[in-house]
Motif scaffolding. Structure first.
Motif, PDB file in Angstrom:
ATOM      1  N   LYS A 180       0.815  -1.222   0.000  1.00 61.55           N
ATOM      2  CA  LYS A 180       0.000   0.000   0.000  1.00 61.55           C
ATOM      3  C   LYS A 180       0.843   1.264   0.000  1.00 61.55           C
ATOM      4  CE  LYS A 180      -3.978  -1.832   2.524  1.00 61.55           C
ATOM      5  NZ  LYS A 180      -4.700  -1.786   3.814  1.00 61.55           N
ATOM      6  N   PHE A 181       1.943   1.244   0.751  1.00 57.47           N
ATOM      7  CA  PHE A 181       2.738   2.460   0.929  1.00 57.47           C
ATOM      8  C   PHE A 181       4.027   2.474   0.120  1.00 57.47           C
ATOM      9  CE2 PHE A 181      -0.095   2.427   4.533  1.00 57.47           C
ATOM     10  CZ  PHE A 181      -0.515   3.752   4.585  1.00 57.47           C
ATOM     11  N   GLY A 182       4.251   1.437  -0.680  1.00 62.99           N
ATOM     12  CA  GLY A 182       5.406   1.421  -1.566  1.00 62.99           C
ATOM     13  C   GLY A 182       6.743   1.352  -0.861  1.00 62.99           C
ATOM     14  N   VAL A 183       6.790   0.659   0.264  1.00 64.70           N
ATOM     15  CA  VAL A 183       8.057   0.511   0.977  1.00 64.70           C
ATOM     16  C   VAL A 183       8.630  -0.870   0.709  1.00 64.70           C
ATOM     17  CG1 VAL A 183       7.485   2.189   2.770  1.00 64.70           C
ATOM     18  CG2 VAL A 183       6.922  -0.218   3.117  1.00 64.70           C
ATOM     19  N   THR A 184       9.918  -0.991   0.881  1.00 68.00           N
ATOM     20  CA  THR A 184      10.613  -2.240   0.620  1.00 68.00           C
ATOM     21  C   THR A 184      10.755  -3.031   1.908  1.00 68.00           C
ATOM     22  OG1 THR A 184      11.874  -1.181  -1.139  1.00 68.00           O
ATOM     23  CG2 THR A 184      12.743  -3.245  -0.283  1.00 68.00           C
ATOM     24  N   ILE A 185      10.414  -4.302   1.838  1.00 73.14           N
ATOM     25  CA  ILE A 185      10.622  -5.227   2.947  1.00 73.14           C
ATOM     26  C   ILE A 185      11.187  -6.516   2.362  1.00 73.14           C
ATOM     27  CG2 ILE A 185       8.817  -4.260   4.432  1.00 73.14           C
ATOM     28  CD1 ILE A 185       7.059  -6.701   3.545  1.00 73.14           C
ATOM     29  N   PRO A 186      11.767  -7.366   3.188  1.00 75.51           N
ATOM     30  CA  PRO A 186      12.279  -8.639   2.648  1.00 75.51           C
ATOM     31  C   PRO A 186      11.142  -9.515   2.122  1.00 75.51           C
ATOM     32  CG  PRO A 186      12.963  -8.301   4.950  1.00 75.51           C
ATOM     33  CD  PRO A 186      12.026  -7.212   4.606  1.00 75.51           C
ATOM     34  N   ALA A 187      11.439 -10.363   1.152  1.00 78.90           N
ATOM     35  CA  ALA A 187      10.434 -11.257   0.581  1.00 78.90           C
ATOM     36  C   ALA A 187      10.199 -12.478   1.460  1.00 78.90           C
ATOM     37  CB  ALA A 187      10.878 -11.706  -0.814  1.00 78.90           C
ATOM     38  N   ASP A 188      11.187 -12.838   2.249  1.00 77.86           N
ATOM     39  CA  ASP A 188      11.136 -14.027   3.092  1.00 77.86           C
ATOM     40  C   ASP A 188      10.295 -13.774   4.348  1.00 77.86           C
ATOM     41  OD1 ASP A 188      12.010 -16.624   4.080  1.00 77.86           O
ATOM     42  OD2 ASP A 188      13.298 -15.481   5.451  1.00 77.86           O
ATOM     43  N   GLU A 189       9.335 -14.653   4.637  1.00 81.54           N
ATOM     44  CA  GLU A 189       8.443 -14.475   5.784  1.00 81.54           C
ATOM     45  C   GLU A 189       9.204 -14.470   7.104  1.00 81.54           C
ATOM     46  OE1 GLU A 189       4.448 -16.390   7.851  1.00 81.54           O
ATOM     47  OE2 GLU A 189       5.076 -17.114   5.885  1.00 81.54           O
ATOM     48  N   ALA A 190      10.222 -15.294   7.226  1.00 83.22           N
ATOM     49  CA  ALA A 190      11.008 -15.321   8.473  1.00 83.22           C
ATOM     50  C   ALA A 190      11.698 -13.971   8.707  1.00 83.22           C
ATOM     51  CB  ALA A 190      12.033 -16.451   8.430  1.00 83.22           C
ATOM     52  N   ALA A 191      12.210 -13.366   7.644  1.00 81.90           N
ATOM     53  CA  ALA A 191      12.851 -12.043   7.767  1.00 81.90           C
ATOM     54  C   ALA A 191      11.819 -10.966   8.094  1.00 81.90           C
ATOM     55  CB  ALA A 191      13.591 -11.703   6.471  1.00 81.90           C
ATOM     56  N   GLN A 192      10.616 -11.092   7.544  1.00 83.62           N
ATOM     57  CA  GLN A 192       9.536 -10.146   7.862  1.00 83.62           C
ATOM     58  C   GLN A 192       9.172 -10.245   9.343  1.00 83.62           C
ATOM     59  OE1 GLN A 192       6.533 -11.495   5.153  1.00 83.62           O
ATOM     60  NE2 GLN A 192       7.577 -10.659   3.349  1.00 83.62           N
ATOM     61  N   GLU A 193       9.060 -11.469   9.838  1.00 82.61           N
ATOM     62  CA  GLU A 193       8.741 -11.672  11.252  1.00 82.61           C
ATOM     63  C   GLU A 193       9.857 -11.127  12.148  1.00 82.61           C
ATOM     64  OE1 GLU A 193       7.762 -15.807  11.825  1.00 82.61           O
ATOM     65  OE2 GLU A 193       5.788 -15.571  10.883  1.00 82.61           O
ATOM     66  N   ALA A 194      11.100 -11.309  11.721  1.00 83.96           N
ATOM     67  CA  ALA A 194      12.221 -10.775  12.494  1.00 83.96           C
ATOM     68  C   ALA A 194      12.147  -9.246  12.569  1.00 83.96           C
ATOM     69  CB  ALA A 194      13.549 -11.222  11.882  1.00 83.96           C
ATOM     70  N   LEU A 195      11.790  -8.603  11.454  1.00 82.62           N
ATOM     71  CA  LEU A 195      11.625  -7.139  11.457  1.00 82.62           C
ATOM     72  C   LEU A 195      10.534  -6.706  12.421  1.00 82.62           C
ATOM     73  CD1 LEU A 195      11.858  -6.013   7.720  1.00 82.62           C
ATOM     74  CD2 LEU A 195      13.352  -5.344   9.598  1.00 82.62           C
ATOM     75  N   LEU A 196       9.430  -7.418  12.427  1.00 89.15           N
ATOM     76  CA  LEU A 196       8.331  -7.080  13.333  1.00 89.15           C
ATOM     77  C   LEU A 196       8.753  -7.264  14.789  1.00 89.15           C
ATOM     78  CD1 LEU A 196       5.359  -8.595  11.317  1.00 89.15           C
ATOM     79  CD2 LEU A 196       5.701  -6.170  11.864  1.00 89.15           C
ATOM     80  N   ARG A 197       9.523  -8.306  15.077  1.00 84.82           N
ATOM     81  CA  ARG A 197      10.026  -8.498  16.441  1.00 84.82           C
ATOM     82  C   ARG A 197      10.962  -7.360  16.843  1.00 84.82           C
ATOM     83  NH1 ARG A 197      10.314 -13.960  14.479  1.00 84.82           N
ATOM     84  NH2 ARG A 197       8.769 -15.237  15.568  1.00 84.82           N
TER      85      ARG A 197
END
Length: 166
Positions: free
Chosen positions: A28-45
Motif C-alpha cells: 500500500k505504501f510502496g516501501v521495501t521489505i524482505p520477501a522471506d516471511e522469516a525475515a519479515q517476522e524478524a523485522l516485526l520483532r
C-alpha cells in the motif's frame, strides 16, 4: 510463527501485526521489505522491541505482559482508552517502524550524508555535507519525521519539543 498481542497482555506476545499485514502495508505504501516471511517476522520483532523502549502514556495493563501495549490510564483527545485495546496507531506504527528498520539495514552508515552546510551556485553547483557523528559504527535510529513517529505521537508520554533547564 509470531505470537500476536490480542489486547490480553500475553506474556509471550512478540508483535502487534502479522507478516501478512506487513506485506500488505508495504504494498500500500510502496516501501521495501524482505520477501522471506522469516525475515519479515524478524523485522516485526525488532520493531516491537524498539517500541518497548519508548516512553508511553499510562502503564502496562498486566505486570507479566511482554509488549508495551495494552496499557491502562491512557488519555487521548480527553478520553480514556480501554485497557484491553491496541490502538490502530500502535499497530500501523509498528508496521511503519519495521519498514524503517529495514531501510536503515539497507543503507550502510558510511553512505549517509549529514545536513547540507554549504551550497554555492556559480555555473557549477558546489554542495558540502556535514559529518554524521556516529562513532559506534552502528546505524543511526530512524529519523523523527518518519511515519512511525507520526503514528505514535498521541500515545507517547512526551510529544514535540520541550525545554530542559540546565
Amino acid at each position: 510463527m509470531l505470537i500476536i498481542e490480542s489486547g490480553a497482555g500475553d506474556p509471550d506476545a512478540e508483535s502487534y501485526a502479522t507478516a501478512a499485514e506487513l506485506v500488505s502495508y508495504a504494498a500500500k505504501f510502496g516501501v521495501t521489505i524482505p520477501a522471506d516471511e522469516a525475515a519479515q517476522e524478524a523485522l516485526l520483532r525488532r520493531a516491537a522491541l524498539a517500541m518497548n523502549g519508548m516512553k508511553w502514556k499510562g502503564r502496562r495493563t498486566h505486570e507479566e505482559q511482554a509488549l508495551a501495549w495494552p496499557r491502562e490510564g491512557v488519555i487521548v483527545d480527553h478520553a480514556y482508552r480501554k485497557s484491553n485495546y491496541i490502538p490502530r496507531e500502535i499497530f500501523y506504527g509498528q508496521l511503519a517502524l519495521a519498514a524503517e528498520i529495514h531501510a536503515d539495514d539497507l543503507t550502510p552508515p558510511e553512505t549517509r550524508k549529514g545536513p547540507v552546510t554549504l551550497e554555492r551556485v556559480e555555473g557549477a553547483v558546489t554542495r558540502e555535507y556535514g559529518t554524521i557523528t556516529n562513532t559506534s559504527g552502528k546505524l543511526l535510529p530512524a529519523a523523527p519525521d518518519r511515519p512511525s513517529q507520526t503514528q505514535f505521537a498521541d500515545y507517547l508520554d512526551r510529544r514535540g519539543l520541550f525545554a530542559v533547564r540546565a
